[in-house]
Design a protein around this motif. Structure first.
Motif, PDB file in Angstrom:
ATOM      1  N   THR A  32      23.752 -58.777 -40.863  1.00  0.00           N
ATOM      2  CA  THR A  32      23.018 -57.712 -41.533  1.00  0.00           C
ATOM      3  C   THR A  32      22.865 -56.480 -40.646  1.00  0.00           C
ATOM      4  O   THR A  32      22.265 -55.503 -41.057  1.00  0.00           O
ATOM      5  CB  THR A  32      21.619 -58.189 -41.958  1.00  0.00           C
ATOM      6  N   ARG A  33      23.412 -56.533 -39.446  1.00  0.00           N
ATOM      7  CA  ARG A  33      23.268 -55.437 -38.489  1.00  0.00           C
ATOM      8  C   ARG A  33      24.625 -54.907 -38.057  1.00  0.00           C
ATOM      9  O   ARG A  33      25.627 -55.616 -38.120  1.00  0.00           O
ATOM     10  CB  ARG A  33      22.486 -55.926 -37.276  1.00  0.00           C
ATOM     11  N   GLU A  34      24.628 -53.682 -37.563  1.00  0.00           N
ATOM     12  CA  GLU A  34      25.890 -53.037 -37.219  1.00  0.00           C
ATOM     13  C   GLU A  34      26.410 -53.390 -35.831  1.00  0.00           C
ATOM     14  O   GLU A  34      27.588 -53.655 -35.663  1.00  0.00           O
ATOM     15  CB  GLU A  34      25.744 -51.525 -37.338  1.00  0.00           C
ATOM     16  N   GLU A  35      25.596 -53.380 -34.826  1.00  0.00           N
ATOM     17  CA  GLU A  35      26.056 -53.624 -33.462  1.00  0.00           C
ATOM     18  C   GLU A  35      25.870 -55.081 -33.065  1.00  0.00           C
ATOM     19  O   GLU A  35      24.847 -55.682 -33.335  1.00  0.00           O
ATOM     20  CB  GLU A  35      25.301 -52.722 -32.493  1.00  0.00           C
ATOM     21  N   SER A  39      22.375 -57.256 -32.601  1.00  0.00           N
ATOM     22  CA  SER A  39      22.248 -58.027 -33.833  1.00  0.00           C
ATOM     23  C   SER A  39      21.743 -59.448 -33.603  1.00  0.00           C
ATOM     24  O   SER A  39      21.391 -60.137 -34.548  1.00  0.00           O
ATOM     25  CB  SER A  39      23.586 -58.081 -34.565  1.00  0.00           C
TER      26      SER A  39
END
Length: 50
Positions: A32-35, A39
């Motif tokens: 659910t996170r970009e990095e 994350s």
């Protein structure tokens, strides 16, 4: 990540079903996170969602 979460909860005396639920939720957080580095979920973050 799944394995580590599972072991932590089992070592805290919880049942395998509870440990599995926690490990699944822990493994779901990073997608659910970009990095990648940021994350990784924290124990309290996942525990509060149970």
């Amino acid at each position: 990540m799944f394995d580590g979460a599972l072991v932590v909860v089992l070592l805290n005396g919880k049942l395998i079903i509870d440990a599995t639920r926690f490990a699944c939720k822990t493994s779901a957080v990073p997608v659910t996170r970009e990095e990648v580095q940021t994350s990784i979920s924290y124990y309290n973050e996942v525990f509060m969602k149970l």
